[in-house]
Design a protein around this motif. Structure first.
Motif, short mmCIF file in Angstrom:
data_model
loop_
_atom_site.label_atom_id
_atom_site.label_comp_id
_atom_site.label_asym_id
_atom_site.label_seq_id
_atom_site.Cartn_x
_atom_site.Cartn_y
_atom_site.Cartn_z
N VAL A 211 51.21 -33.57 -6.80
CA VAL A 211 51.91 -32.69 -5.87
C VAL A 211 51.92 -31.30 -6.48
O VAL A 211 52.23 -31.15 -7.67
CB VAL A 211 53.36 -33.19 -5.63
N CYS A 246 54.32 -27.43 -2.51
CA CYS A 246 55.33 -28.32 -1.91
C CYS A 246 56.56 -27.52 -1.48
O CYS A 246 57.02 -26.66 -2.21
CB CYS A 246 55.72 -29.36 -2.95
N PHE A 247 57.08 -27.83 -0.31
CA PHE A 247 58.31 -27.15 0.12
C PHE A 247 59.54 -28.06 0.02
O PHE A 247 60.56 -27.83 0.64
CB PHE A 247 58.18 -26.48 1.48
N TRP A 248 59.44 -29.12 -0.78
CA TRP A 248 60.60 -29.91 -1.16
C TRP A 248 61.29 -30.58 0.02
O TRP A 248 62.51 -30.56 0.14
CB TRP A 248 61.59 -29.06 -1.97
N ALA A 249 60.50 -31.12 0.90
CA ALA A 249 61.03 -31.90 2.02
C ALA A 249 59.88 -32.75 2.54
O ALA A 249 58.71 -32.42 2.27
CB ALA A 249 61.53 -30.99 3.13
N THR A 250 60.19 -33.80 3.27
CA THR A 250 59.23 -34.70 3.92
C THR A 250 58.52 -35.60 2.91
O THR A 250 57.75 -35.12 2.09
CB THR A 250 58.14 -33.95 4.75
N CYS A 252 56.00 -37.91 0.86
CA CYS A 252 54.54 -37.79 0.82
C CYS A 252 53.81 -38.96 1.49
O CYS A 252 52.65 -38.80 1.86
CB CYS A 252 54.05 -37.68 -0.61
N GLY A 255 51.88 -38.38 4.49
CA GLY A 255 50.81 -37.39 4.42
C GLY A 255 51.43 -36.02 4.37
O GLY A 255 52.65 -35.86 4.50
N CYS A 256 50.60 -35.01 4.15
CA CYS A 256 51.12 -33.66 3.95
C CYS A 256 50.29 -32.66 4.73
O CYS A 256 49.16 -32.37 4.37
CB CYS A 256 51.13 -33.32 2.47
N ALA A 260 49.86 -29.89 0.27
CA ALA A 260 50.44 -29.68 -1.05
C ALA A 260 50.21 -30.87 -1.97
O ALA A 260 50.46 -30.79 -3.17
CB ALA A 260 51.93 -29.39 -0.93
N THR A 261 49.79 -31.99 -1.40
CA THR A 261 49.56 -33.16 -2.23
C THR A 261 48.12 -33.61 -2.08
O THR A 261 47.47 -33.30 -1.09
CB THR A 261 50.54 -34.29 -1.86
N ALA A 380 60.25 -33.72 -4.51
CA ALA A 380 58.79 -33.71 -4.36
C ALA A 380 58.27 -34.93 -3.60
O ALA A 380 57.12 -35.34 -3.78
CB ALA A 380 58.13 -33.59 -5.72
N GLY A 381 59.10 -35.52 -2.77
CA GLY A 381 58.62 -36.58 -1.88
C GLY A 381 58.29 -37.89 -2.56
O GLY A 381 57.60 -38.73 -1.98
S1 SF4 Z 1 54.55 -34.29 1.79
FE1 SF4 Z 1 55.06 -34.30 -0.42
S2 SF4 Z 1 53.88 -32.58 -1.23
FE2 SF4 Z 1 53.94 -32.27 0.99
S3 SF4 Z 1 55.70 -30.94 1.29
FE3 SF4 Z 1 56.45 -33.06 1.53
S4 SF4 Z 1 57.18 -33.60 -0.52
FE4 SF4 Z 1 55.93 -31.78 -0.76
#
Ligand code: SF4
Ligand SMILES: Cc1cc2nc3c(=O)[nH]c(=O)nc-3n(C[C@H](O)[C@H](O)[C@H](O)COP(=O)(O)OP(=O)(O)OC[C@H]3O[C@@H](n4cnc5c(N)ncnc54)[C@H](O)[C@@H]3O)c2cc1C
Lengths: 599, 218
Positions: A211, A246-250, A252, A255-256, A260-261, A380-381
């Motif tokens: 990430v 990474c924007f520190w949400a959602t 992983c 998928g992204c 970011a990953t 970081a998901g």
């Molecule tokens: S999916 Fe993972 S890498 Fe992408 S923004 Fe969300 S936490 Fe960060």
């Protein structure tokens, strides 16, 4: 992701690659940036992470709140298309009815394969992991050393972006300075686990995950990856600049969409396509590798799932990266007069010595984490910390009843609720009204899961073969799995349980379930960790291995295996970073050999 | 309506008597109030659904609860998760829609949940008829919580009692899954997130102090 249909394909390619996951993606990236013309065949449909990822979707906007169903085994948002524990119309079978001998197989049918939803944990194998036989007399050594693979680990880490910290721990390699991205701050449960770990002798450190915690340095990295190749550097720099941090949400596993990953579809395939040297054919279910009279591979035969017709693509070399089980299946189904037992199988070792990862976990409820002030722990998901295996010394002193190690993946987070009760219902029995809401708030975020991931020793009873009867809906014979854990794995699982319970106790918590008495009650079934590796191991002797140290098959010198089939052992370190490092190394070998006209 | 467990204890003998009366009461004419087993199941969303779409209950498979059941579900869900200082009542967060979607889904887990929920709703109604001669959803707060308390507080192996307890447990679990999957539910439980942030700073000092740890990742 742009694809072509078979009638748009070139008459012949330099290299035909089967599979678009970690191995196939890395192979296509390296070859096309070196100027080779490649065709990639992918059994699943095309997939676009930018438009298809449900980034911020909430439970109340989703069928069943996103809860798992047989259509989506890991929940609605999981980035697995047409797959999971079963793939419609594509069964696999079991060699035994014994409940301890079942194999579970996670497959995805999509561009990028399982890299779209994998856990992103990216650990290097250490020096012992390439020489396990020399280390403790079990299994076999790889024909390569850590030092030979290290430069490729460096390159892959620089390309995909891996956060983590160097710890200087035994058999847990550091990366050269400047390669790792900054690790994310620890969550509250991580810090408590770390404190307890100190007391019971278990280290808890920053995990390595693919990430981006900051944007990649597109000004300097491309030149390190592709020295002397300005054209490649420019393409790679452009791709790096289009990936956000990474924007520190959602989480992983969905998928992204901001890339970011690492997913093959966010990192490997975009620059490979940009070269103009890659043609991808989707919905192409490869049945066999075709061979010419000279005994060399000359392409593949596949079923075009959009028409149901058999088609062929020709290549000067063929690379299989369909994931271990599928690559074994293709090899064994590629029967000809020259290879009556399947292509590249003169050793009889194709399909043999497949391993998965030992998995056991314990969950604890921790009073110190009850009723905490609300705060954001999305991070970081995935996990932020883990415990690399710490027991080498104890093992050398003969204090443990198993060989090899396990690491601990630590799950402590106030993650987004929905679908199921955010607190195990056992803690809320008989409650309703405002009291229920108080109790829910009290317990939410107070649970920590310690999950062990350990090394299995390859054994003769774990293998994949072709089922003599069953075929998939395309008429292709399917895999029949055979599985058996040995004492080593069962003892390791019990040791893990004891360790995790001690850590939870040290935190002042209680374990949420009764402890298992036998390893079988604890260990997850074979294949369940989706780290099936092996089945065509590399070695130094063609009688005792399927490929050489470049993952080039002994019997067919222009046939290469660049998923985990060529693995000789399955370290506790999750396999994907090693798949990519070895695929890059294999690609460099292909480039060199084809330049010399040796293929 | 604010609900809370009442401290008042009802004797085991009395509760078992309600069950006996409920079981004996012939429910002639009332059976059409209850949804039936689903003889043929609708299609699910398949292995390649559109993941980014915003869905509403009923979008993928039809909802199947009858009006009487919807009324009972709404009433009971609001007893379990009432409006209070933590947040709105369950029905304001569409918990009944979620439950209807859940028990109408074609998947095995949801179908087995249906087999607990629908007979359970019926049982609650029968108990209410036996005890107060009224529909459950027409009871006063005191009457209805009285029944909940009576069921939850008892211990014993009587099948009817087990069934009632099993139902309330399952029903509460579904309410929790639905309620806390909403922004108002997040607030109620203390979840903060699902928003992009420029940096991740780890737990605030107040939290570190409470737990007695310091941040170790710089
Ligand atoms: S999916 Fe993972 S890498 Fe992408 S923004 Fe969300 S936490 Fe960060
Ligand atoms: C939930 C989950 C979590 C994971 N977490 C981690 C982790 O944290 N760290 C880690 O290192 N690993 C993890 N893994 C494992 C990781 O996903 C795999 O190691 C990795 O994806 C393997 O790469 P691959 O290229 O060999 O195969 P895959 O990624 O599986 O790709 C193979 C591709 O080949 C295609 N294919 C198969 N058969 C054919 C055929 N006959 N013809 C044409 N195409 C075909 C498939 O459709 C697929 O797209 C995880 C896996 C899962 C499922």
């Amino acid at each position: 992701m742009p694809t072509i249909s078979i009638d748009q394909a070139k008459p012949e390619y330099d290299v035909v690659i089967v599979g678009s996951g970690a191995g196939g993606g890395q192979m296509a990236y390296t070859l096309t940036l070196a100027g080779l013309k490649c065709a990639m065949l992918e059994a699943g449909r095309s997939y676009d992470p930018q438009s298809e990822t449900p980034m911020f979707n909430r439970a109340d906007q989703t069928p069943l709140g996103g809860a798992p169903t047989p259509d989506k085994d890991m929940g609605f948002w999981d980035a697995t298309v047409d797959g999971g524990w079963s793939v419609p119309g594509e069964p696999y079978t079991q060699g035994s009815t014994d409940k301890h001998e079942q194999f579970t197989w996670w497959r995805a049918r999509m561009m990028g394969g399982r890299t779209n939803h994998w856990g992103r944990i990216s650990l290097r194998n250490g020096p012992y992991d390439f020489k396990p036989y020399s280390y403790d007399g079990l299994g076999w050594d790889w024909p390569i050393t850590y030092e030979e693979v290290a430069p490729y680990y460096d390159k892959v880490e620089m390309l995909i972006g891996v956060h983590g910290a160097n710890q200087g721990m035994e058999n847990t390699p550091d990366s050269p300075p400047g390669i790792l991205q900054p690790p994310p701050k620890a969550r509250i449960g991580d810090l408590l686990t770390q404190k307890a770990g100190k007391k019971v002798g278990v280290p808890v450190v920053s995990i390595h995950r693919a990430v981006l915690t900051k944007p990649l340095d597109a000004d300097t990295i491309p030149a390190k990856l592709h020295p002397g190749n300005k054209w490649a550097q420019d393409i790679v720099a452009k791709s790096m600049r289009s990936r956000a941090a990474c924007f520190w949400a959602t989480p992983c596993y969905r998928g992204c969409s901001i890339r970011a990953t690492y997913q093959s579809t966010t990192v490997h395939l975009p620059p490979a396509l940009e070269t103009g040297n890659l043609d991808i054919i989707a919905n192409a279910h490869v049945r066999e590798v075709t061979v010419g009279k000279n005994g060399k591979a000359n392409g593949v035969l596949f079923i075009d799932k959009s028409t149901g017709r058999e088609e062929r693509v020709k290549g000067k070399a063929v690379v299989l990266a369909a994931s271990s089980g599928e690559t074994v299946r293709i090899l064994l189904n590629s029967k000809s007069n020259q290879f009556p037992d399947g292509i590249a199988n003169r050793s009889g070792l194709v399909g043999k010595y497949i391993t998965d990862t030992v998995a056991m976990s314990v969950k604890g409820q921790i009073p110190a984490l009850e009723n905490l002030p609300p705060h954001n722990e999305d991070g970081a998901g995935g996990s932020h910390v883990y415990s690399p295996w710490w027991g080498y010394e104890a093992q050398r002193r003969g204090q443990l009843d198993f060989a090899r190690g396990y690491h601990i993946e630590i799950g402590a987070t106030r993650s987004m609720p929905g679908g199921y009760s955010p607190v195990p219902m056992g803690y809320l029995r008989g409650q309703y009204g405002t009291k229920l809401k108080q109790e829910a708030r009290r317990y939410y975020g107070s649970f920590i899961t310690l999950a062990g991931r350990g090394e299995m020793i390859p054994n003769e009873q774990c293998y994949a073969e072709i089922d003599p009867v069953v075929k998939d809906k395309w008429g292709v014979p399917v895999v029949r799995w055979h599985w058996k854990w040995s004492e080593n794995e069962l003892n390791m699982a019990l040791h893990g349980q004891k360790t995790f319970a001690a850590m939870i106790e040290e935190m002042g918590g209680t374990v949420t379930q009764p402890l298992a008495k036998s390893g079988y009650d604890l260990i997850r079934p074979g294949g369940n960790v989706k780290h099936e590796v092996g089945g065509a191991r590399m070695g130094v002797d063609p009688r005792d291995s399927v490929c050489n140290k470049w993952s080039q098959t002994w019997d067919v010198k222009n046939l290469f295996l660049c998923d985990a089939t060529s693995f000789v052992s399955n370290a506790d370190k999750n396999p994907t970073l090693t798949i990519m490092a070895l695929a890059w190394r294999c690609a460099d070998h292909i480039i060199e050999e084809s330049a010399k006209g040796n293929l | 309506m604010k609900t809370d467990q009442s401290p008042e204890r009802i004797s085991r003998r009395v509760v078992l008597k309600w069950f006996a009366t409920a079981a004996a009461a012939t429910q002639l004419g009332r059976s059409r109030l209850w949804a039936e087993d689903m003889s043929s199941l609708p299609a699910g969303y398949g292995t390649d659904p559109n993941l980014t779409k915003i869905y509403q209950p009923g979008d993928v498979w039809p909802l199947t609860l009858k009006p009487k059941e919807r009324g009972l579900v709404t009433f009971l869900a609001d007893l379990i998760l009432p409006e209070d200082e933590f947040g709105p009542a369950a029905s304001a967060l569409r918990v009944p829609d979620f439950i209807d979607e859940w028990v109408s889904a074609p998947y095995p887990n949801q179908q087995s949940s249906r087999k607990k929920i629908i007979p359970g709703l019926k049982l609650m109604d029968e108990l209410s008829q036996a005890r107060f001669g009224r529909d459950f959803e027409k009871l006063s707060a005191r009457q209805s919580t009285g029944i909940l308390d009576a069921i939850m507080a008892q211990q014993g192996d009587e099948p009817q009692l087990k069934k009632a307890q099993g139902f309330l447990h399952e029903f509460t679990s579904l309410c929790m899954g639905a309620y806390y999957g909403t922004p108002a539910g997040w607030k109620a439980i203390g979840y903060v997130g699902n928003v992009p942030l420029p940096s991740f700073d780890g737990p605030p000092q107040e939290v570190l102090d409470r737990v007695g740890v310091t941040q170790t990742v710089s």
